[in-house]
Design a protein around this motif. Structure first.
Motif, PDB file in Angstrom:
ATOM      1  N   ALA A   1       0.823  -1.214   0.000  1.00 10.03           N
ATOM      2  CA  ALA A   1       0.000   0.000   0.000  1.00 10.03           C
ATOM      3  C   ALA A   1       0.857   1.264   0.000  1.00 10.03           C
ATOM      4  O   ALA A   1       0.550   2.229  -0.695  1.00 10.03           O
ATOM      5  N   GLN A   2       1.950   1.256   0.752  1.00 10.44           N
ATOM      6  CA  GLN A   2       2.755   2.486   0.813  1.00 10.44           C
ATOM      7  C   GLN A   2       3.338   2.836  -0.561  1.00 10.44           C
ATOM      8  O   GLN A   2       3.529   4.013  -0.883  1.00 10.44           O
ATOM      9  N   HIS A   3       3.616   1.811  -1.386  1.00 10.28           N
ATOM     10  CA  HIS A   3       4.146   2.085  -2.726  1.00 10.28           C
ATOM     11  C   HIS A   3       3.080   2.719  -3.608  1.00 10.28           C
ATOM     12  O   HIS A   3       3.318   3.731  -4.258  1.00 10.28           O
ATOM     13  N   LEU A   4       1.892   2.123  -3.590  1.00 10.29           N
ATOM     14  CA  LEU A   4       0.802   2.674  -4.408  1.00 10.29           C
ATOM     15  C   LEU A   4       0.480   4.099  -3.956  1.00 10.29           C
ATOM     16  O   LEU A   4       0.163   4.975  -4.765  1.00 10.29           O
ATOM     17  N   HIS A   5       0.575   4.311  -2.662  1.00  9.70           N
ATOM     18  CA  HIS A   5       0.339   5.634  -2.099  1.00  9.70           C
ATOM     19  C   HIS A   5       1.352   6.645  -2.652  1.00  9.70           C
ATOM     20  O   HIS A   5       0.984   7.746  -3.077  1.00  9.70           O
ATOM     21  N   GLN A   6       2.618   6.240  -2.678  1.00 12.73           N
ATOM     22  CA  GLN A   6       3.649   7.130  -3.227  1.00 12.73           C
ATOM     23  C   GLN A   6       3.419   7.372  -4.723  1.00 12.73           C
ATOM     24  O   GLN A   6       3.644   8.484  -5.221  1.00 12.73           O
ATOM     25  N   PHE A   7       2.964   6.344  -5.425  1.00  7.60           N
ATOM     26  CA  PHE A   7       2.679   6.519  -6.870  1.00  7.60           C
ATOM     27  C   PHE A   7       1.613   7.608  -7.048  1.00  7.60           C
ATOM     28  O   PHE A   7       1.688   8.418  -7.969  1.00  7.60           O
ATOM     29  N   ALA A   8       0.612   7.576  -6.168  1.00  6.37           N
ATOM     30  CA  ALA A   8      -0.474   8.561  -6.271  1.00  6.37           C
ATOM     31  C   ALA A   8       0.074   9.978  -6.073  1.00  6.37           C
ATOM     32  O   ALA A   8      -0.269  10.897  -6.826  1.00  6.37           O
ATOM     33  N   LEU A   9       0.938  10.144  -5.090  1.00  8.36           N
ATOM     34  CA  LEU A   9       1.512  11.468  -4.828  1.00  8.36           C
ATOM     35  C   LEU A   9       2.384  11.926  -6.004  1.00  8.36           C
ATOM     36  O   LEU A   9       2.311  13.079  -6.439  1.00  8.36           O
ATOM     37  N   MET A  10       3.175  11.004  -6.535  1.00  7.45           N
ATOM     38  CA  MET A  10       4.071  11.361  -7.645  1.00  7.45           C
ATOM     39  C   MET A  10       3.269  11.661  -8.914  1.00  7.45           C
ATOM     40  O   MET A  10       3.561  12.610  -9.637  1.00  7.45           O
ATOM     41  N   GLY A  11       2.252  10.838  -9.186  1.00  7.91           N
ATOM     42  CA  GLY A  11       1.409  11.040 -10.370  1.00  7.91           C
ATOM     43  C   GLY A  11       0.710  12.389 -10.299  1.00  7.91           C
ATOM     44  O   GLY A  11       0.587  13.106 -11.291  1.00  7.91           O
ATOM     45  N   SER A  12       0.269  12.728  -9.100  1.00  6.36           N
ATOM     46  CA  SER A  12      -0.417  13.981  -8.885  1.00  6.36           C
ATOM     47  C   SER A  12       0.516  15.162  -9.180  1.00  6.36           C
ATOM     48  O   SER A  12       0.127  16.124  -9.855  1.00  6.36           O
ATOM     49  N   ALA A  13       1.746  15.052  -8.720  1.00  5.19           N
ATOM     50  CA  ALA A  13       2.734  16.110  -8.986  1.00  5.19           C
ATOM     51  C   ALA A  13       3.030  16.198 -10.487  1.00  5.19           C
ATOM     52  O   ALA A  13       3.164  17.289 -11.045  1.00  5.19           O
TER      53      ALA A  13
ATOM     54  N   GLU B   1      11.100  19.077  -8.135  1.00  3.61           N
ATOM     55  CA  GLU B   1      10.824  19.856  -6.920  1.00  3.61           C
ATOM     56  C   GLU B   1       9.383  19.609  -6.451  1.00  3.61           C
ATOM     57  O   GLU B   1       9.123  19.485  -5.263  1.00  3.61           O
ATOM     58  N   ARG B   2       8.473  19.544  -7.409  1.00  5.60           N
ATOM     59  CA  ARG B   2       7.069  19.311  -7.047  1.00  5.60           C
ATOM     60  C   ARG B   2       6.891  17.946  -6.372  1.00  5.60           C
ATOM     61  O   ARG B   2       6.191  17.819  -5.382  1.00  5.60           O
ATOM     62  N   ILE B   3       7.516  16.945  -6.963  1.00  5.11           N
ATOM     63  CA  ILE B   3       7.389  15.604  -6.374  1.00  5.11           C
ATOM     64  C   ILE B   3       8.033  15.587  -4.985  1.00  5.11           C
ATOM     65  O   ILE B   3       7.446  15.087  -4.023  1.00  5.11           O
TER      66      ILE B   3
ATOM     67  N   ARG C   1       8.465  17.977  -2.917  1.00  6.79           N
ATOM     68  CA  ARG C   1       7.642  18.720  -1.968  1.00  6.79           C
ATOM     69  C   ARG C   1       6.428  17.894  -1.555  1.00  6.79           C
ATOM     70  O   ARG C   1       6.086  17.799  -0.387  1.00  6.79           O
ATOM     71  N   SER C   2       5.819  17.273  -2.560  1.00  4.32           N
ATOM     72  CA  SER C   2       4.616  16.487  -2.319  1.00  4.32           C
ATOM     73  C   SER C   2       4.890  15.295  -1.404  1.00  4.32           C
ATOM     74  O   SER C   2       4.119  14.992  -0.483  1.00  4.32           O
ATOM     75  N   ILE C   3       5.997  14.630  -1.644  1.00  3.78           N
ATOM     76  CA  ILE C   3       6.356  13.468  -0.821  1.00  3.78           C
ATOM     77  C   ILE C   3       6.758  13.947   0.579  1.00  3.78           C
ATOM     78  O   ILE C   3       6.367  13.376   1.591  1.00  3.78           O
ATOM     79  N   ALA C   4       7.525  15.046   0.622  1.00  2.00           N
ATOM     80  CA  ALA C   4       8.015  15.564   1.903  1.00  2.00           C
ATOM     81  C   ALA C   4       6.854  16.016   2.783  1.00  2.00           C
ATOM     82  O   ALA C   4       6.876  15.850   4.011  1.00  2.00           O
ATOM     83  N   GLU C   5       5.820  16.573   2.129  1.00  2.00           N
ATOM     84  CA  GLU C   5       4.642  17.036   2.849  1.00  2.00           C
ATOM     85  C   GLU C   5       4.004  15.880   3.615  1.00  2.00           C
ATOM     86  O   GLU C   5       3.472  16.049   4.701  1.00  2.00           O
ATOM     87  N   PHE C   6       4.080  14.738   2.992  1.00  2.00           N
ATOM     88  CA  PHE C   6       3.428  13.585   3.608  1.00  2.00           C
ATOM     89  C   PHE C   6       4.327  12.873   4.605  1.00  2.00           C
ATOM     90  O   PHE C   6       3.904  12.498   5.693  1.00  2.00           O
ATOM     91  N   ILE C   7       5.575  12.701   4.203  1.00  2.00           N
ATOM     92  CA  ILE C   7       6.482  11.914   5.044  1.00  2.00           C
ATOM     93  C   ILE C   7       7.453  12.855   5.756  1.00  2.00           C
ATOM     94  O   ILE C   7       8.208  13.568   5.098  1.00  2.00           O
TER      95      ILE C   7
END
Lengths: 355, 355
Positions: B145-157, B320-322, B324-330
């Motif tokens: 699940a954590q991988h799919l979750h990261q994919f969602a954040l990266m795809g969004s960015a 940078e967007r990715i 930031r997006s990942i850092a925001e979460f983790i």
């Protein structure tokens, strides 16, 4: 009674089928007044090969599996499947809720000895003359190698029956053709299928990829129910998209419309070849009786195809073929009964996740 | 040097790209004599915004990942990625072997802090105005699940960067839209994505099914690499099948051919809309540098699209967007290093069983 349209679709399909297939008898199961009214509407209420069995309840398309299984014990679905169990019918066809149909079928009919989990198998058009049979399509979201292995044996028996091919080819759906590709379950399955191939039990082609489904590389494509369900629905979605995009372009201006009018033969032939109704009728494989599932939104034309598939499977002794094929591989049901019974006996009441 | 056609495709694409995009500079990495000869053939050997960096080796399309990684240290692939690492290039585009490209990129560039595994993301045409972005497409066959979750954040960015959408919608690929559908990994992922949605980090739509990819229900579709790869290849296969079936019908007789000739505008517009070359250019997301992958068999037209995507991503600061997006979460990479799931998953989620 099931599907999006109920008797308005299933009854005309049944009438057309018995009028085309002269040794077939159909038992129409459902609310008797509704069924008889629809038969009268089509002047078929006195047809000698159409009879009616009353069932007071109907499983709704959005009923939870538990409702179908525990509460609606006089549903048309349950009664129709029971007719198969009692030997009064050779096959059951339903356009109802897939999850409920699988759960009730499994509960009433039980699985063939040696089959851990039934699977859903459907036909997909491809570039060759005979379609691709793909399973599982959503009955089993988590599969182990032994399950995929059983799907291969069952699919092989199905294609032998329906297409008359002695040694249909089996492909294992993967993300590459090389042996090293894929996850552990797929690699273990490949090893089981290769062993079968060497013993002459199966005709294992090897790994296939997504594009091979439509290229018709193998007669059968085996995958878990999650992948199969997603691929099938994605293909349906792409088909609709293509149809709409093409129609939009043809309608864009009078010249395009004229061209489409002149080439309407081509467009009609193309649409007919791609028509999903022709491929309607998925089998619930691995049960001690034949159950076929029509797409819920099908027309009478499509529903008649599902009846035809059920008739063909019954005529060619599909259950016996599957039983023999599974028995050939698995020594005796008692041997596997020990570890498997924990899952199959009480779990019959709580079926695993279905599409 | 990579892909099925090598410099015969990549060089004309590069020349066309710099001639269209006047602030872009391209560094052509490969065997210098071959590259220069191709540039001369197109009278572009003195182009002020095209330079050449020599690399003595080439990763073959069928080279094992290990060969690309350990033996061919002076491959065009490795040298091009190193240019990104050194800051001499803002992005790398390759038509080479996907497995090798991912492995070498990961080795040279490393992943963004908080990203466990990079993913491959591509565009898919749909019924709406902007395409569907789908990931992962094959880099990760077994996902938690954590991988799919990261994919969602990266795809969004990625979609924010390339399509300029502030809050792109994320769909989780499943076998039904209801929360109870699917396997454990998908259910756990849905819980993580819902939590993000409530915090305003992501715009989570919910579960989507296969057909939603082509309906364009969401901007992003998240799935594991096995499912994504199979769906993508199945769609390509269906596309080829449809094209062939339609062409066959139009060629069947003079009347059909006449109709097709008159409606050629419609057929051309349809083909152009469906043309996979327009959607060429998958991103390898989650690395500390931009790497784009062109389909190996692409034309110069398609390869130019891949270059364009890389240029757009670089212009819009995707990394940078990715980050930031990942850092925001983790919180920090050190925290997740130890007990990942305990830190990232809500307390009510039990770790899923591994296949």
């Amino acid at each position: 009674m099931g599907g999006d349209h109920g008797p308005a679709v299933t009854i005309p399909a049944a009438i057309s089928f018995v009028n085309h297939v002269h040794d077939a008898e159909l038992i129409l199961v459902g609310q008797e007044d509704v069924v008889r009214a629809e038969l009268r509407r089509h002047k078929a209420d006195a047809h000698p090969r159409l009879s009616v069995v009353h069932a007071s309840e109907v499983v709704a398309m959005d009923d939870p599996v538990e409702t179908a299984l525990r509460r609606k014990k006089d549903s048309s679905m349950r009664v129709a499947i029971s007719l198969v169990k009692e030997g009064r019918a050779q096959a059951c066809v339903s356009a109802g809720n897939t999850g409920a149909l699988m759960a009730v079928s499994r509960y009433v009919l039980k699985t063939i000895p040696g089959v851990d989990r039934p699977a859903i198998c459907t036909l997909i058009p491809n570039q060759k003359d005979s379609p691709t049979y793909m399973l599982d399509l959503g009955a089993n979201v988590d599969c182990e190698a032994q399950h995929l292995h059983q799907f291969a044996l069952m699919g092989s028996a199905l294609v032998s029956s329906l297409e008359g091919k002695a040694k249909p080819t089996v492909g294992l759906l993967n993300i590459g053709s090389e042996d090293i590709k894929g996850n552990d379950v797929v690699k273990q399955t490949a090893a089981l299928l290769r062993a079968d191939h060497e013993k002459g039990i199966l005709n294992f082609y090897g790994n296939v990829e997504g594009n091979d489904i439509f290229a018709g590389t193998t007669d059968i494509v085996v995958c878990d129910g999650f992948v199969g369900n997603v691929v099938l629905k994605a293909s349906e979605g792409l088909g609709r998209f293509v149809k709409k995009a093409l129609t939009d372009e043809f309608k864009r201006n009078p010249l395009n419309m004229l061209g489409a009018l002149i080439a309407r033969g081509a467009i009609k032939a193309f649409s007919s070849r791609m028509n999903p109704s022709r491929y309607n009728g998925a089998s619930l494989l691995g049960l001690r009786g034949l159950v076929f599932k029509s797409h819920g939104g099908e027309s009478a034309y499509g529903y008649e195809w599902a009846i035809r598939r059920a008739y063909d499977a019954a005529s060619h002794g599909l259950i016996e073929r599957i039983s023999r094929s599974i028995a050939e591989f698995i020594p005796t049901p008692d041997v596997i009964a020990a570890p498997a019974s924990a899952e199959t006996a009480p779990a019959d009441l709580t079926p695993h996740k279905t599409a």
